[in-house]
Design a protein around this motif. Sequence first.
Motif, PDB file in Angstrom:
ATOM      1  N   VAL A  14      -5.968  -3.667  -7.858  1.00 27.47           N
ATOM      2  CA  VAL A  14      -5.555  -2.506  -6.691  1.00 27.47           C
ATOM      3  C   VAL A  14      -7.122  -2.593  -6.433  1.00 27.47           C
ATOM      4  CG1 VAL A  14      -4.882  -0.086  -5.935  1.00 27.47           C
ATOM      5  CG2 VAL A  14      -3.930  -0.989  -8.427  1.00 27.47           C
ATOM      6  N   ASP A  15      -7.508  -2.761  -4.953  1.00 25.55           N
ATOM      7  CA  ASP A  15      -8.586  -2.339  -4.350  1.00 25.55           C
ATOM      8  C   ASP A  15      -9.209  -1.243  -3.756  1.00 25.55           C
ATOM      9  OD1 ASP A  15      -6.792  -2.825  -2.168  1.00 25.55           O
ATOM     10  OD2 ASP A  15      -8.027  -4.479  -1.432  1.00 25.55           O
ATOM     11  N   ARG A  16      -9.775  -1.649  -3.047  1.00 25.38           N
ATOM     12  CA  ARG A  16     -10.745  -0.253  -3.400  1.00 25.38           C
ATOM     13  C   ARG A  16      -9.998   0.540  -2.193  1.00 25.38           C
ATOM     14  NH1 ARG A  16     -17.093   0.912  -3.303  1.00 25.38           N
ATOM     15  NH2 ARG A  16     -17.605  -0.185  -5.253  1.00 25.38           N
ATOM     16  N   ARG A  17      -9.699   0.252  -0.841  1.00 24.02           N
ATOM     17  CA  ARG A  17      -8.478   0.944  -0.243  1.00 24.02           C
ATOM     18  C   ARG A  17      -7.149   1.100  -1.145  1.00 24.02           C
ATOM     19  NH1 ARG A  17      -9.064  -4.289   3.816  1.00 24.02           N
ATOM     20  NH2 ARG A  17      -7.476  -4.777   2.558  1.00 24.02           N
ATOM     21  N   GLY A  18      -6.815   1.086  -2.069  1.00 23.46           N
ATOM     22  CA  GLY A  18      -5.776   1.094  -2.828  1.00 23.46           C
ATOM     23  C   GLY A  18      -4.361   0.619  -2.249  1.00 23.46           C
ATOM     24  N   LYS A  49       1.145  -0.926  -0.409  1.00 25.23           N
ATOM     25  CA  LYS A  49      -0.115  -0.224   0.001  1.00 25.23           C
ATOM     26  C   LYS A  49       0.980   0.715  -0.100  1.00 25.23           C
ATOM     27  CE  LYS A  49      -4.505   2.189   2.155  1.00 25.23           C
ATOM     28  NZ  LYS A  49      -5.483   2.500   2.830  1.00 25.23           N
ATOM     29  N   LYS A  92      -3.618   8.259  -3.315  1.00 29.11           N
ATOM     30  CA  LYS A  92      -3.033   7.274  -3.379  1.00 29.11           C
ATOM     31  C   LYS A  92      -3.739   6.303  -4.205  1.00 29.11           C
ATOM     32  CE  LYS A  92      -7.874   5.336  -3.222  1.00 29.11           C
ATOM     33  NZ  LYS A  92      -9.333   4.878  -1.971  1.00 29.11           N
ATOM     34  N   VAL A  93      -3.175   5.282  -5.061  1.00 32.51           N
ATOM     35  CA  VAL A  93      -2.631   4.594  -6.297  1.00 32.51           C
ATOM     36  C   VAL A  93      -4.397   3.732  -6.374  1.00 32.51           C
ATOM     37  CG1 VAL A  93      -1.646   2.661  -6.854  1.00 32.51           C
ATOM     38  CG2 VAL A  93      -0.788   4.064  -5.689  1.00 32.51           C
ATOM     39  N   ILE A  94      -4.470   4.222  -7.513  1.00 37.13           N
ATOM     40  CA  ILE A  94      -6.414   3.330  -8.239  1.00 37.13           C
ATOM     41  C   ILE A  94      -5.531   2.442  -9.363  1.00 37.13           C
ATOM     42  CG2 ILE A  94      -7.722   6.060  -7.332  1.00 37.13           C
ATOM     43  CD1 ILE A  94      -7.094   6.832 -10.761  1.00 37.13           C
ATOM     44  N   ALA A  95      -4.548   1.990  -9.938  1.00 35.85           N
ATOM     45  CA  ALA A  95      -4.519   1.539 -11.293  1.00 35.85           C
ATOM     46  C   ALA A  95      -2.551   1.496 -10.860  1.00 35.85           C
ATOM     47  CB  ALA A  95      -5.043   1.936 -12.526  1.00 35.85           C
TER      48      ALA A  95
END
Length: 109
Positions: free
Chosen positions: A69-73, A42, A60-63
Amino acid sequence: MICHLSSLREFGQNVFPRGSYLGGHLEADKEPGHFVGKGYLKLEFDRIGFPTSDVPVPAKVIAAKGYKVDRRGDIVGRGHATRDVVEWLIPPLWPWKIITLPKRGPRPR
């Protein structure tokens, strides 16, 4: 951790001029399990640095290319579930699979 940004022009203006960077830190990580569980990383980015100043930006990282990549980043590792099933279906490979069974899965990099 620092990621250098490439210059980007939008509507004739430079959005990220040469020398810009995205700064942050490793928020959390998990090693892959011996038998079950995928590893993850993360990353938290907290500032954009321009040649003349720094601007605080929560992000936060989205891709991530090639990873989920999950919803929490969290950047989730792929694992080898399909390969392992195919190898377990071939009896001559069983001794090798038993020897490598306690080994951890692929590590996120």
